[in-house]
Design an enzyme around this catalytic site. Structure first.
Site, PDB file in Angstrom:
ATOM      1  N   ASN A   9     -54.058   6.556  46.627  1.00  0.00           N
ATOM      2  CA  ASN A   9     -53.036   7.101  47.537  1.00  0.00           C
ATOM      3  C   ASN A   9     -52.357   8.278  46.829  1.00  0.00           C
ATOM      4  OD1 ASN A   9     -50.861   7.608  49.190  1.00  0.00           O
ATOM      5  ND2 ASN A   9     -49.838   5.639  48.825  1.00  0.00           N
ATOM      6  N   TRP A  10     -52.704   9.480  47.275  1.00  0.00           N
ATOM      7  CA  TRP A  10     -52.189  10.678  46.591  1.00  0.00           C
ATOM      8  C   TRP A  10     -50.747  10.988  46.979  1.00  0.00           C
ATOM      9  CZ3 TRP A  10     -56.825  14.713  46.979  1.00  0.00           C
ATOM     10  CH2 TRP A  10     -57.932  14.183  46.301  1.00  0.00           C
ATOM     11  N   LYS A  11     -50.226  10.295  47.968  1.00  0.00           N
ATOM     12  CA  LYS A  11     -48.842  10.522  48.437  1.00  0.00           C
ATOM     13  C   LYS A  11     -48.613  12.015  48.705  1.00  0.00           C
ATOM     14  CE  LYS A  11     -47.439   6.284  46.220  1.00  0.00           C
ATOM     15  NZ  LYS A  11     -46.378   5.454  45.712  1.00  0.00           N
ATOM     16  N   HIS A  96     -47.152   1.349  54.748  1.00  0.00           N
ATOM     17  CA  HIS A  96     -46.831   1.528  53.330  1.00  0.00           C
ATOM     18  C   HIS A  96     -45.315   1.395  53.165  1.00  0.00           C
ATOM     19  CE1 HIS A  96     -46.134   3.322  49.439  1.00  0.00           C
ATOM     20  NE2 HIS A  96     -47.403   3.052  49.171  1.00  0.00           N
ATOM     21  N   GLU A  98     -43.179   2.949  51.533  1.00  0.00           N
ATOM     22  CA  GLU A  98     -42.390   4.191  51.615  1.00  0.00           C
ATOM     23  C   GLU A  98     -42.207   4.617  53.065  1.00  0.00           C
ATOM     24  OE1 GLU A  98     -44.771   6.349  48.786  1.00  0.00           O
ATOM     25  OE2 GLU A  98     -43.952   5.095  47.180  1.00  0.00           O
ATOM     26  N   GLU A 171     -48.252  -5.007  47.999  1.00  0.00           N
ATOM     27  CA  GLU A 171     -47.595  -4.100  47.065  1.00  0.00           C
ATOM     28  C   GLU A 171     -46.122  -4.484  46.957  1.00  0.00           C
ATOM     29  OE1 GLU A 171     -49.725  -0.061  46.838  1.00  0.00           O
ATOM     30  OE2 GLU A 171     -48.567  -0.034  48.663  1.00  0.00           O
ATOM     31  N   GLY A 177     -44.404   2.671  41.632  1.00  0.00           N
ATOM     32  CA  GLY A 177     -43.884   3.866  40.966  1.00  0.00           C
ATOM     33  C   GLY A 177     -42.846   3.560  39.898  1.00  0.00           C
ATOM     34  N   SER A 216     -47.945   0.335  40.461  1.00  0.00           N
ATOM     35  CA  SER A 216     -48.086   0.729  39.052  1.00  0.00           C
ATOM     36  C   SER A 216     -49.416   0.284  38.424  1.00  0.00           C
ATOM     37  CB  SER A 216     -46.906   0.231  38.221  1.00  0.00           C
ATOM     38  OG  SER A 216     -45.698   0.842  38.666  1.00  0.00           O
ATOM     39  N   GLY A 237     -51.492   4.476  43.226  1.00  0.00           N
ATOM     40  CA  GLY A 237     -50.711   5.657  43.593  1.00  0.00           C
ATOM     41  C   GLY A 237     -50.791   6.693  42.488  1.00  0.00           C
ATOM     42  N   GLY A 238     -49.737   6.743  41.668  1.00  0.00           N
ATOM     43  CA  GLY A 238     -49.623   7.764  40.621  1.00  0.00           C
ATOM     44  C   GLY A 238     -50.899   7.982  39.807  1.00  0.00           C
TER      45      GLY A 238
HETATM   46  P1  PGA Z   1     -48.002   3.488  42.281  1.00  0.00           P
HETATM   47  O1  PGA Z   1     -48.062   3.490  43.868  1.00  0.00           O
HETATM   48  O2  PGA Z   1     -49.382   3.128  41.776  1.00  0.00           O
HETATM   49  O3  PGA Z   1     -47.604   4.883  41.893  1.00  0.00           O
HETATM   50  O4  PGA Z   1     -46.994   2.466  41.879  1.00  0.00           O
HETATM   51  C1  PGA Z   1     -48.803   2.540  44.588  1.00  0.00           C
HETATM   52  C2  PGA Z   1     -48.636   2.766  46.068  1.00  0.00           C
HETATM   53  O5  PGA Z   1     -47.522   3.126  46.488  1.00  0.00           O
HETATM   54  O6  PGA Z   1     -49.584   2.621  46.852  1.00  0.00           O
END
Ligand code: PGA
Length: 261
Positions: A9-11, A96, A98, A171, A177, A216, A237-238
């Site tokens: 997930n590149w956000k 998600h 967010e 998640e 994050g 994470s 994500g990151g």
């Molecule tokens: P993260 O994000 O790996 O940066 O914690 C995961 C996600 O939000 O899908």
């Protein structure tokens, strides 16, 4: 047997140049195997660029980070499931944390998005998870149950998961994050509770649905998470923005799941 799945997930990151560089590295580095599914989720505006590049490449699928619950119409700024399918997406993240947190998405709205995705043959990845406050108040199970129930109470319920080849990503919001990952044993216990809950509707569907862990995930902890029997893959994500991290996580997924099978 459930194939391993690694999602990136590149956000809201990237530029045309960085997307192109990251793609080059992924295309030449990720392992290819029929036992492993890999999908990446760039921002909307880069979907056509990524789709074009992936056309000539096997082993990496494309997904979007969210989708409108509506088919079409006066919904400024929204993107429909048909549009995503039209530009080459196979998958879409729905719910998600967010989006729930910053976009005010309720469980009902997430369920509508899930339905909208299905109507265009997109495979939804339903994201669920509790906040830190809920975790500390011991509410994880009831929060996850409510989030799952919104989708399970759609017409056709649990069968939708199977028809859509849908996935569920657990998640914990407190792990996203933050660098704070759930311990593999804790994540396993939540995953097994999710599977048991699905089994109360239909045991064979529960056995076949893939459950991803996210929050994470890095190359240093992915292996231990993926060793767990009910963790079928990871939503990254990151670390998915760093090609060598992501490639290493894909290799670990293949290694762990191939050994377990
Ligand atoms: P993260 O994000 O790996 O940066 O914690 C995961 C996600 O939000 O899908």
């Amino acid at each position: 047997m459930r194939n391993a799945f690694v999602a990136g997930n590149w956000k809201m990151h990237g530029s045309r140049a960085s997307v192109s560089e990251l793609l080059d590295a992924l295309i030449s580095g990720v392992p290819r195997s029929q036992d492993l599914d890999i999908a990446i989720f760039p921002p909307f505006v880069y979907l056509p660029q990524v789709a074009n590049r992936l056309q000539a490449c096997v082993g990496i699928r494309l997904g979007a980070q969210t989708v409108s619950e509506y088919e079409s119409g006066a919904f400024t700024g929204e993107v429909s499931a048909h549009m995503l399918q039209d530009v080459g997406c196979d998958y879409v993240l729905v719910g998600h944390s967010e989006r729930r947190q910053y976009g005010g998405e309720s469980n009902q709205k997430v369920a509508q998005k899930f339905s909208a995705a299905l109507a265009q043959n997109l495979k939804p990845i339903l994201c669920i998870g509790e906040t830190l406050e809920e975790y500390e108040a011991n509410q994880t199970q009831s929060i996850l149950k409510n989030q799952l129930d919104a989708v399970l109470s759609l017409p056709d319920g649990i069968h939708l998961l199977k028809h859509a080849d849908a996935l569920i990503a657990y998640e914990p919001v407190w792990a996203i994050g933050t660098g704070r990952t759930a311990m593999p044993e804790l994540a396993q216990s939540v995953h097994s509770t999710i599977r048991a809950y699905l089994a109360s509707f239909d045991s064979s569907i529960a056995e076949s649905v893939r459950l991803l862990y996210g929050g994470s995930v890095k190359k240093n902890n992915a292996g231990d998470l993926l060793k767990m029997p009910d963790i079928d893959g990871v939503l990254v994500g990151g670390a998915s923005l760093d090609a060598s991290e992501f490639i290493e996580i894909c290799k670990q997924a293949l290694g762990e799941k191939a050994c377990n099978s």
